[in-house]
Design a protein around this motif. Structure first.
Motif, mmCIF file in Angstrom:
data_model
loop_
_atom_site.group_PDB
_atom_site.id
_atom_site.type_symbol
_atom_site.label_atom_id
_atom_site.label_comp_id
_atom_site.label_asym_id
_atom_site.label_seq_id
_atom_site.Cartn_x
_atom_site.Cartn_y
_atom_site.Cartn_z
ATOM 1 N N SER A 34 6.257 2.461 5.897
ATOM 2 C CA SER A 34 5.406 2.309 7.068
ATOM 3 C C SER A 34 3.965 2.678 6.729
ATOM 4 C CB SER A 34 5.894 3.206 8.207
ATOM 5 O OG SER A 34 5.749 4.581 7.852
ATOM 6 N N LEU A 35 3.060 2.254 7.608
ATOM 7 C CA LEU A 35 1.658 2.618 7.478
ATOM 8 C C LEU A 35 1.489 4.123 7.592
ATOM 9 C CD1 LEU A 35 -1.411 2.054 7.452
ATOM 10 C CD2 LEU A 35 -1.252 1.630 9.927
ATOM 11 N N GLU A 36 2.255 4.750 8.484
ATOM 12 C CA GLU A 36 2.154 6.197 8.682
ATOM 13 C C GLU A 36 2.499 6.948 7.393
ATOM 14 O OE1 GLU A 36 3.674 4.095 10.690
ATOM 15 O OE2 GLU A 36 2.268 4.148 12.389
ATOM 16 N N ALA A 37 3.520 6.483 6.682
ATOM 17 C CA ALA A 37 3.910 7.139 5.430
ATOM 18 C C ALA A 37 2.822 6.976 4.374
ATOM 19 C CB ALA A 37 5.231 6.559 4.932
ATOM 20 N N CYS A 38 2.203 5.810 4.349
ATOM 21 C CA CYS A 38 1.128 5.542 3.392
ATOM 22 C C CYS A 38 -0.074 6.444 3.677
ATOM 23 C CB CYS A 38 0.733 4.069 3.468
ATOM 24 S SG CYS A 38 -0.584 3.561 2.342
ATOM 25 N N GLU A 39 -0.446 6.533 4.960
ATOM 26 C CA GLU A 39 -1.578 7.383 5.338
ATOM 27 C C GLU A 39 -1.282 8.852 5.064
ATOM 28 O OE1 GLU A 39 -2.638 6.669 9.360
ATOM 29 O OE2 GLU A 39 -3.399 4.635 8.993
ATOM 30 N N SER A 40 -0.067 9.273 5.354
ATOM 31 C CA SER A 40 0.308 10.678 5.168
ATOM 32 C C SER A 40 0.224 11.086 3.699
ATOM 33 C CB SER A 40 1.726 10.916 5.698
ATOM 34 O OG SER A 40 2.122 12.247 5.494
ATOM 35 N N ALA A 41 0.610 10.180 2.811
ATOM 36 C CA ALA A 41 0.554 10.479 1.375
ATOM 37 C C ALA A 41 -0.879 10.726 0.921
ATOM 38 C CB ALA A 41 1.174 9.331 0.580
ATOM 39 N N CYS A 99 -5.844 15.872 -1.826
ATOM 40 C CA CYS A 99 -7.290 16.095 -1.714
ATOM 41 C C CYS A 99 -8.103 15.202 -2.633
ATOM 42 C CB CYS A 99 -7.624 17.557 -1.959
ATOM 43 S SG CYS A 99 -7.249 18.140 -3.640
ATOM 44 N N THR A 100 -7.489 14.549 -3.610
ATOM 45 C CA THR A 100 -8.235 13.631 -4.476
ATOM 46 C C THR A 100 -8.251 12.209 -3.922
ATOM 47 O OG1 THR A 100 -6.327 13.026 -5.847
ATOM 48 C CG2 THR A 100 -7.590 14.983 -6.501
ATOM 49 N N CYS A 101 -7.490 11.959 -2.877
ATOM 50 C CA CYS A 101 -7.390 10.617 -2.293
ATOM 51 C C CYS A 101 -8.507 10.404 -1.277
ATOM 52 C CB CYS A 101 -6.028 10.437 -1.623
ATOM 53 S SG CYS A 101 -5.807 8.826 -0.839
ATOM 54 N N TRP A 102 -9.216 9.280 -1.412
ATOM 55 C CA TRP A 102 -10.271 8.918 -0.472
ATOM 56 C C TRP A 102 -9.793 7.914 0.582
ATOM 57 C CZ3 TRP A 102 -15.596 9.942 0.186
ATOM 58 C CH2 TRP A 102 -16.126 10.904 -0.669
ATOM 59 N N GLY A 103 -8.671 7.277 0.324
ATOM 60 C CA GLY A 103 -8.193 6.305 1.294
ATOM 61 C C GLY A 103 -7.058 5.476 0.749
ATOM 62 N N VAL A 104 -6.505 4.644 1.608
ATOM 63 C CA VAL A 104 -5.437 3.722 1.222
ATOM 64 C C VAL A 104 -5.654 2.397 1.933
ATOM 65 C CG1 VAL A 104 -3.672 5.476 0.739
ATOM 66 C CG2 VAL A 104 -3.939 4.598 3.069
ATOM 67 N N VAL A 105 -5.121 1.360 1.322
ATOM 68 C CA VAL A 105 -5.037 0.050 1.980
ATOM 69 C C VAL A 105 -3.568 -0.332 1.988
ATOM 70 C CG1 VAL A 105 -5.676 -2.380 1.875
ATOM 71 C CG2 VAL A 105 -7.357 -0.630 1.271
ATOM 72 N N TYR A 106 -3.052 -0.662 3.168
ATOM 73 C CA TYR A 106 -1.622 -0.905 3.332
ATOM 74 C C TYR A 106 -1.386 -2.299 3.895
ATOM 75 C CZ TYR A 106 3.209 -0.249 4.925
ATOM 76 O OH TYR A 106 4.560 -0.368 5.129
ATOM 77 N N SER A 107 -0.373 -2.961 3.362
ATOM 78 C CA SER A 107 0.028 -4.270 3.882
ATOM 79 C C SER A 107 1.327 -4.121 4.639
ATOM 80 C CB SER A 107 0.202 -5.272 2.734
ATOM 81 O OG SER A 107 0.755 -6.484 3.210
ATOM 82 N N ASN A 108 1.291 -4.381 5.938
ATOM 83 C CA ASN A 108 2.506 -4.291 6.755
ATOM 84 C C ASN A 108 3.526 -5.349 6.371
ATOM 85 O OD1 ASN A 108 2.180 -2.131 8.800
ATOM 86 N ND2 ASN A 108 0.329 -3.285 9.336
ATOM 87 N N THR A 109 3.084 -6.414 5.724
ATOM 88 C CA THR A 109 3.993 -7.487 5.336
ATOM 89 C C THR A 109 4.790 -7.120 4.095
ATOM 90 O OG1 THR A 109 2.442 -9.112 6.240
ATOM 91 C CG2 THR A 109 4.150 -9.921 4.745
#
Length: 490
Positions: free
Chosen positions: A364-371, A376-386
């Motif tokens: 899920s998007l929530e799991a991707c964002e939570s990771a 602290c070294t992560c600046w962001g994520v891009v997730y594909s729901n498909t």
């Protein structure tokens, strides 16, 4: 420039020195000096505004000399004289000053130094003379029977390759701003970005793999190398007879006497150029779509094909060419002083080089964002729901590409206050303009009331002082000033 040693033939040719003006505003003190011997020394000439030539090739097309930078500094460079295009620069730790204490000398090594900093740069050689070839290659030679070359600038390229200059796996081509570079892999040419200072994991954003159409790469027969061929292509070779890849330029196999070069540009693109005799024309570019460049719209920018750049944060304008200030786009969030951030989400975005990035499949998007949130070294994520692919970004957010697919979602960390600067500036500017308008209006009204008050007071004053005989602004018609006017008219 001061020269302490000349060969006899050079001394006789000394009066032939002349100044060549170019259409770019550079001037080249083009002398007959075509070799530097042990004992040579030169200092910057204070009367030179742009380029001071020290060594020329036999054709006069190339020159090694001092290039004036920011008026007070200098760089040792090789120029293509007809165009004043820089082809090579000595990789100094910092730029020397354009002043007499700075000097270039040759004592077996070619050295730039001054009394305070000592050595800025050195070839670290034990040679006898320096030559500049008619291909722009600086060579340090031994004066033995074979005139062996012990050092050459072609082995230390900066941002440019010229024809027939081998580019090996030990070399790196670096853009002038230091953000992008090219190097060879086992079977590919790769372009990389240094998005995070001090990081050893630079981001690859273009990978051109050898097609092996003419020959196959054979393990154990040495690494590949690249070469800009005079026929108009950038080739990959394993040896001289094993051409494993061809990237053809627009002028591929066209007849002509022009020269070619390729350069990694400050925007990260690799471009090829062809000299027509009067100008350089674009002959090749590795990335043709602006939105596929690594950071075409800057940090936290959004590139949409056919449109101008915008910002991921819709509240921030991209008018000044950036969406956040440089101090808001560095490092990570691991320090207690810099760990505060706000979250920005944006639908319909993806990375321009996602095929070259690592990803994880997540439910899920929530799991991707939570990771990303707990790292602290992560600046962001891009997730594909498909697809469920989660691409993690471990460096300050660069340009994203706008797409029509709303199932592709971006989650980005922004430092607190980032992006608000331009909004606040705009607000302050608006308030300032409003206050200014109010003050101007108040001044106009006040001045009008003041003039009205003076007029009324002037009339009543004349009546009181002169018994009602005064008229208009002149209250003393019999005064000396008025008499002088009257006599002057007779």
């Amino acid at each position: 420039m001061s020269v302490t040693r000349f060969r006899g033939t050079q001394f006789l040719l000394l009066p032939i020195f002349f100044v060549l003006y170019t259409n770019t505003g550079f001037w080249v003190g083009a002398s007959s000096t075509q070799e530097l011997l042990r004992g040579f020394t030169a200092t910057p000439d204070s009367s030179v505004s742009s380029f001071q030539s020290l060594l020329s090739d036999s054709t006069g097309n190339y020159s090694l000399g001092f290039l004036r930078v920011n008026r007070t500094q200098l760089a040792l460079v090789v120029l293509h004289v007809p165009s004043s295009e820089q082809l090579w620069i000595a990789n100094t730790t910092r730029l020397p000053r354009w002043s007499k204490p700075t000097r270039l000398f040759f004592n077996g090594s070619l050295v730039i130094s001054d009394p305070h900093t000592r050595v800025f740069w050195s070839s670290n050689t034990d040679g006898d003379r320096v030559l500049l070839s008619n291909t722009s290659n600086i060579q340090i030679q031994k004066l033995d029977d074979s005139h062996s070359v012990i050092w050459q600038s072609f082995d230390f390229p900066t941002d440019t390759l010229v024809e027939n200059q081998n580019f090996t796996s030990t070399m790196t081509l670096v853009s002038s701003n230091g953000l992008y570079y090219m190097r060879l892999g086992s079977n590919f040419i790769g372009l990389y970005a240094k998005f995070k200072e001090g990081s050893n994991s630079d981001q690859i954003y273009l990978k051109h793999k050898a097609m092996e159409a003419k020959a196959h790469i054979i393990d154990g027969q040495g690494p590949i190398y690249a070469l800009l061929n005079s026929d108009g292509f950038l080739g990959m070779y394993q040896n001289e007879s094993a051409l494993v890849d061809v990237q053809a330029f627009s002028s591929f196999q066209q007849t002509g006497s022009g020269i070619r070069r390729v350069r990694i540009e400050p925007d990260g693109n690799l471009k090829g150029y062809y000299w027509t005799g009067s100008s350089w024309i674009l002959d090749y570019q590795a990335i043709s779509d602006t939105c596929e460049l690594p950071s075409s719209c800057g940090s936290f920018g959004l590139c949409q094909p056919g449109r101008d750049c915008s910002c991921l944060d819709n509240r921030t304008e991209h008018n000044s060419g950036r969406c956040v200030s440089p101090e808001d786009s560095y490092g990570d969030f691991c320090s207690s002083d810099d760990n505060k951030y706000v979250v920005l989400r944006r639908n319909g975005v993806e990375l321009p080089y996602k095929e070259l990035m690592r990803y994880e499949e997540m439910a899920s998007l929530e799991a991707c964002e939570s990771a990303c949130d707990i790292n602290c070294t992560c600046w962001g994520v891009v997730y594909s729901n498909t697809s469920g692919f989660c691409y993690r970004i471990d460096y300050p957010i660069q340009t994203l590409v706008g797409v029509g697919d709303e199932t592709k979602v971006g989650y980005f960390k922004m430092r607190e206050g980032a992006g608000k600067e331009k909004v606040d500036v705009g607000l302050r500017t608006g308030i300032g303009l409003l206050c200014g308008a109010v003050l101007v209006f108040g001044g106009v009204v006040g001045f009008g009331l003041y003039k009205l008050w003076r007029r009324k007071r002037g009339v009543s004053g004349y009546v009181e002082d002169d018994g009602g005989l005064g008229v208009g602004p002149y209250k003393g018609l019999g005064s000396a000033s008025f008499s002088s006017i009257e006599l002057g008219e007779r």
